[in-house]
Motif scaffolding. Structure first.
Motif, PDB file in Angstrom:
ATOM      1  N   THR A 167      47.675  82.083 -34.955  1.00 21.93           N
ATOM      2  CA  THR A 167      48.950  82.601 -35.439  1.00 21.93           C
ATOM      3  C   THR A 167      48.775  83.723 -36.454  1.00 21.93           C
ATOM      4  N   ASP A 168      47.554  84.009 -36.859  1.00 23.04           N
ATOM      5  CA  ASP A 168      47.318  85.050 -37.854  1.00 23.04           C
ATOM      6  C   ASP A 168      47.672  86.429 -37.289  1.00 23.04           C
ATOM      7  N   VAL A 169      48.254  87.250 -38.142  1.00 23.73           N
ATOM      8  CA  VAL A 169      48.578  88.626 -37.758  1.00 23.73           C
ATOM      9  C   VAL A 169      47.301  89.466 -37.801  1.00 23.73           C
ATOM     10  N   LEU A 174      60.057  85.788 -44.124  1.00 18.47           N
ATOM     11  CA  LEU A 174      58.629  86.065 -44.021  1.00 18.47           C
ATOM     12  C   LEU A 174      58.381  87.158 -42.979  1.00 18.47           C
ATOM     13  N   LEU A 175      57.696  88.222 -43.389  1.00 18.43           N
ATOM     14  CA  LEU A 175      57.322  89.299 -42.479  1.00 18.43           C
ATOM     15  C   LEU A 175      55.892  89.133 -41.991  1.00 18.43           C
ATOM     16  N   ALA A 198      44.613  87.818 -39.981  1.00 22.39           N
ATOM     17  CA  ALA A 198      43.295  87.584 -39.385  1.00 22.39           C
ATOM     18  C   ALA A 198      42.250  88.440 -40.089  1.00 22.39           C
ATOM     19  N   VAL A 199      41.966  88.090 -41.344  1.00 21.38           N
ATOM     20  CA  VAL A 199      41.000  88.834 -42.148  1.00 21.38           C
ATOM     21  C   VAL A 199      40.284  87.851 -43.059  1.00 21.38           C
ATOM     22  N   HIS A 210      42.662  85.445 -45.773  1.00 22.93           N
ATOM     23  CA  HIS A 210      43.633  85.309 -44.670  1.00 22.93           C
ATOM     24  C   HIS A 210      44.945  84.643 -45.079  1.00 22.93           C
ATOM     25  N   PRO A 211      45.020  83.679 -46.059  1.00 27.52           N
ATOM     26  CA  PRO A 211      46.327  83.100 -46.384  1.00 27.52           C
ATOM     27  C   PRO A 211      47.139  83.980 -47.321  1.00 27.52           C
ATOM     28  N   MET A 212      47.349  85.225 -46.931  1.00 27.14           N
ATOM     29  CA  MET A 212      48.197  86.158 -47.692  1.00 27.14           C
ATOM     30  C   MET A 212      49.541  86.256 -46.988  1.00 27.14           C
TER      31      MET A 212
END
Length: 402
Positions: free
Chosen positions: A8-10, A268-269, A274-275, A279-281
């Protein structure tokens, strides 16, 4: 919050684009030159005068007219004065930067001339006639009046202030700088001394606040305890264009940020990128302020290098868009050594730039600052890593001017 799922990570590049798209340039205003530092030009900078504005001497020596030897005229041509024309066969002392006398005047360098004691005449020791234009800064050599100097969207640096002043400006039309409030979350943080009693120093406040000032106005910096109510009140009442928080972006026992945003009906935008690290930013639209001002929130992880990764991924693009800055391209370099990568995510690795090559630095863990303190930038390493000699993109770190 449900257990994290990498799927689900952008993607990192998409997250940066979403952050930039979340902001529009703030209104224009006119500022005196010293107050325009760090802002962004809202209109092109165009020369109001020729530069140089007149022919001037590039050397200390004499302004001479016609072939020598020359009879010396009394006085000196000094910077800040307007000299009279020179007749043929006449010379006058001239200082660097002084306006050249009108006519066919040339410059004879001081080391090339000699005044004869017997006659008082100035002679050229090189036995060559100074050519008109030699050692002369010609009018308009740098630019002509009306010529574009810088495009709109350029950041006003100290050098830009100097150029603007030279070109005739007293004020610049710039975009209003976005205002930022920094909220540092965590009961474990100390403001002074060495770590003790299970608590650690707050390394984020002294690092992030100066970086945020690179193009933004930091109007507040507060410590928020690890309880829900103070965080709710701080986000509800903040008057800043952008609220930046550190910590509480994951799903730990005292991570209240997601729940608080839901209570405030924020949108939430970006929710996890995915970094690695960081990553939990997250990026969110807060409800408009009491004055109708649109507000955004950037949630950074609490670990130092992870917070920096969040700052360059989400905060910098958003603040740049609000400030009206042109979208900067990432630097290109060549990997000096192998750059290890995450199997699925982009990795941001502190690197030292050696010419056009990027060498990884040690101590690049999420909670570490030692490598970052030596870094020239962060290498954006794609999933799987890079080999020596591969092309790599470099994210610049903010550089405060004061």
């Amino acid at each position: 919050m449900p257990e994290h799922d990498d799927a689900t990570d952008v993607p990192w590049t998409r997250a940066r684009a979403l952050a930039r798209g979340a902001g529009r340039p703030l209104p224009r205003l006119s500022r005196e030159l010293p107050d325009a530092l760090g802002h962004t030009l809202a209109e092109p900078l165009t020369a109001l005068t020729d530069l140089p504005p007149f022919d001037s001497s590039a050397m200390d020596g004499w302004a001479v007219s016609g072939p020598g030897p020359w009879r010396l005229r009394a006085g000196q041509a000094l910077a800040g004065t307007e000299p009279e024309p020179l007749a043929d066969g006449v010379a006058v002392g001239i200082a660097t930067g002084a306006q050249l006398p009108p006519g066919r005047a040339a410059v004879l360098r001081r080391e090339h001339g000699r005044v004869e004691s017997a006659t008082g005449l100035l002679v050229d020791r090189t036995a060559t006639l100074p050519e008109p234009g030699r050692d002369v800064r010609k009018r308009g050599q740098e630019c002509r009046v009306g010529e574009p100097l810088l495009p709109a969207g350029s950041t006003v640096t100290p050098a830009v202030l100097g150029l603007a002043a030279a070109a005739g400006y007293d004020r610049l039309v710039v975009h209003r700088a976005p205002t930022v409030e920094l909220l540092v979350l965590g009961d474990e943080l100390l403001d002074s001394g060495a770590p003790r009693g299970g608590r650690v120093r707050d390394a984020l406040s002294p690092m992030l606040a100066p970086w945020l000032r690179c193009g933004a106005e930091v109007i507040g910096r507060r410590r928020i305890p690890d309880t829900a109510e103070p965080l709710h009140e701080a986000l509800r009442d903040s008057t800043a264009d952008v609220v930046v928080t550190t910590g509480s972006t994951a799903a730990g026992p005292v991570d209240f940020l997601h729940a608080t945003l839901a209570e405030l009906e924020a949108r939430l935008l970006v929710d996890s990128v995915a970094v690695r690290p960081g990553h939990p930013m997250l990026l969110a639209e807060l409800p408009d302020g009491a004055d109708g001002r649109a507000r955004r929130l950037v949630g950074l992880p609490g670990n130092p290098l992870a917070a920096v990764a969040g700052a360059v991924t989400l905060a910098a693009p958003l603040l740049g868009a609000l400030a009206g800055r042109s979208d900067p391209e990432l630097q290109q370099a060549t990997a000096a050594d192998d750059l290890r990568g995450h199997p699925r995510n982009t990795s941001l690795v502190p690197v030292e730039l050696r010419g056009r090559t990027a060498a990884p630095l040690p101590f690049g863990g999420p909670a570490m600052l030692r490598g970052l303190a030596l870094a020239d930038g962060l290498a954006a390493v794609p999933p799987g890593g890079l080999r020596t000699g591969d092309a790599v993109q470099i994210v610049e770190l903010p550089q405060p001017w004061a």
